[in-house]
Design a protein around this motif. Structure first.
Motif: not given
Ligand code: ZN
Ligand code: GUN
Length: 465
Positions: A77, A79, A136, A232, A271, A324
């Motif tokens: 995960h 971004h 993402f 998420h 998460h 993340d």
């Molecule tokens: Zn995230």
């Protein structure tokens, strides 16, 4: 056919260490003097040097000395367009998105900016030992194109997808349900399964998705059942409360995604801090996974993921770990392990019978402890299984792709070498337990400086300068 052979000390996993409480080494495989042979990047032989070399007497061998070779790390995960703004000061999730995240992501509508971001993003991943990520992108198709193009240029196995949000962001950053469907369909046709690219239908998060957007996600998944779904879930208490207010017909966060038939194998929710036991049960039964993002959860003050509860054998949830980044303030999965260990320890304070006599659960407390076996399994085979990519990556089984990392267990802060020499003598790890001890030092005291080399499909893609 391009053949590569690597001789060195290998450490990977063949099982889940949480299944071997008290004897976690049974889940690991340690080959002190090993040989891995790959043809066109795919492993064709792996084992003790003496055994394997007998079948490949003429092979050209690269010797990686004084290193521990593990499978490449998998970041479940991350971004891509937050590469520049990690470490933004002062806010929790919802105001942080408005203030720091969306303004930066909106720059990724410009191809040149996105290309510069992609170079830095993938360079940093490789320098951190991360060979695969599930990422993402942004609301713009061009960001997704650049992400996949750059990954392909580097021959990396990645999962990604256009990241849809049609509420709760500046107007010019919103998709519409129809544009999201059309753009996703176009990107799927062009990128899904091209080279090592894998496509995830990516609604950004429940709170940022109208019913109509989630309906288009359902349609995409029905039309492309083999694709991944990435989003998420249950990250921040205010987010969870606002989401349920918007979906009064749902009992909990997971219920919103279930309503649109998104939850099952290949679904991952990042998460999952505030998931109930019942949600854990439903996720486990469906084959979906949660991505534990400890650095982000601490940095944004989101909460403590209940690792020991999620790994309860009654409802073992498939887990990957993620940085993340930029919610997490580091790119390195080694830092994520460090933070995950601390989250487990804090959870155990909350479970401690002297703090909360009604809540004491010794078995859960034991599962909260992130041993080096559990830690490195979670970055490799565990993540590969959770994300349903274990047919390609995760360990050194024959037939898998030769993505790996050479770790220098003495490299990091200046005193690391001295620290490690207290635990294991200078000849390096002689046993699986020695190797695990050194890996615990790497995750708790080291950082990306411990990553000496990163290899993709049997070719060196990074060497520490
Ligand atoms: Zn995230
Ligand atoms: N929820 C929706 N978008 C985001 C994001 O960019 N980062 C994190 N951590 N949570 C989110």
């Amino acid at each position: 056919m391009a053949q590569t052979a690597i001789r060195g000390t290998f450490f990977d996993f063949i099982d889940d260490p949480w299944k071997h409480v008290g004897e976690e080494h049974l889940a690991a495989r340690f080959v002190r003097d090993g040989l891995l042979v790959a043809d066109d990047g795919v492993i064709v032989a792996f084992g003790d040097y003496d055994d394997v070399v007998a079948d490949y007497p003429d092979v050209d061998v690269t010797h990686i000395l004084d290193r521990l070779i593990t499978p490449g790390f998998i970041d479940g995960h991350i971004h891509f367009p937050q590469t520049r703004m990690l470490g933004a000061y002062g806010e929790q999730l919802l105001p942080w998105l408005q203030k720091s995240v969306f303004p930066e992501e909106m720059r990724y509508g410009d191809r040149e900016y996105a290309e510069e971001g992609a170079t830095r993003f993938f360079d940093t991943l490789l320098a951190s030992g991360t060979t695969t990520c599930q990422a993402f992108t942004s609301s713009y198709p061009v960001t997704t194109e650049v992400f996949f193009d750059e990954a392909a240029r580097r021959n990396m196995r990645v999962i990604g997808g256009l990241t849809g949000i049609d509420r709760f962001a500046p107007d010019e950053y919103l998709v519409t349900p129809e544009s999201f469907y059309d753009d996703s369909t176009d990107l799927i046709e062009r990128y899904s399964g091209a080279g090592r690219n894998l496509y995830a239908i990516t609604p950004r998060f429940g709170l940022g998705a109208s019913n109509e957007l989630l309906e288009q996600c359902r349609r995409l998944k029905a039309e492309h059942p083999d694709l991944w779904v990435n989003t998420h879930i249950s990250e921040n208490p205010t987010e969870c409360r606002d989401l349920l207010a918007a979906h009064p017909d749902c009992d909990d966060y997971l219920g919103v995604y279930e309503k649109y038939d998104l939850v099952g194998p290949k679904f991952s929710g990042g998460h999952g801090i505030w998931l109930s036991d019942d949600e854990f049960r439903r996720i486990a039964a469906s084959g979906a996974s949660v991505t534990f993002c400890p650095s982000s959860n601490l940095f944004l003050g989101s909460g403590l993921f209940r690792l020991g509860r999620a790994t309860d054998p009654e409802h073992r949830v498939k887990l990957s770990f993620g940085t993340d980044m930029g919610g997490g303030n580091r790119f390195s999965m080694l830092n994520a392990l460090e933070d995950a260990y601390k989250v487990g320890m804090l959870n155990n304070t909350l479970l401690d019978g002297s703090v909360n006599p009604r809540n004491q659960d010794l078995a859960e407390a034991e599962r909260n402890k992130l041993s080096p076996y559990r830690a490195f399994y979670s970055l490799t085979l565990g993540a590969a299984e959770a994300l349903y990519i274990d047919e390609w990556v995760g360990n050194f089984e024959v037939g898998k792709e030769a993505d790996f990392v050479a770790l220098d267990w003495t490299a990091g802060p200046p005193a690391l070498e001295w620290h490690q020499s207290l635990l294991v003598d200078e000849d390096g790890p002689a046993t699986v337990e020695d190797a695990a001890t050194l890996l615990f030092g790497v995750m708790m005291v080291g950082d990306e400086r411990s990553v000496d080399e990163t290899w993709i499909m049997g070719a060196r893609a990074y060497k520490k300068g």
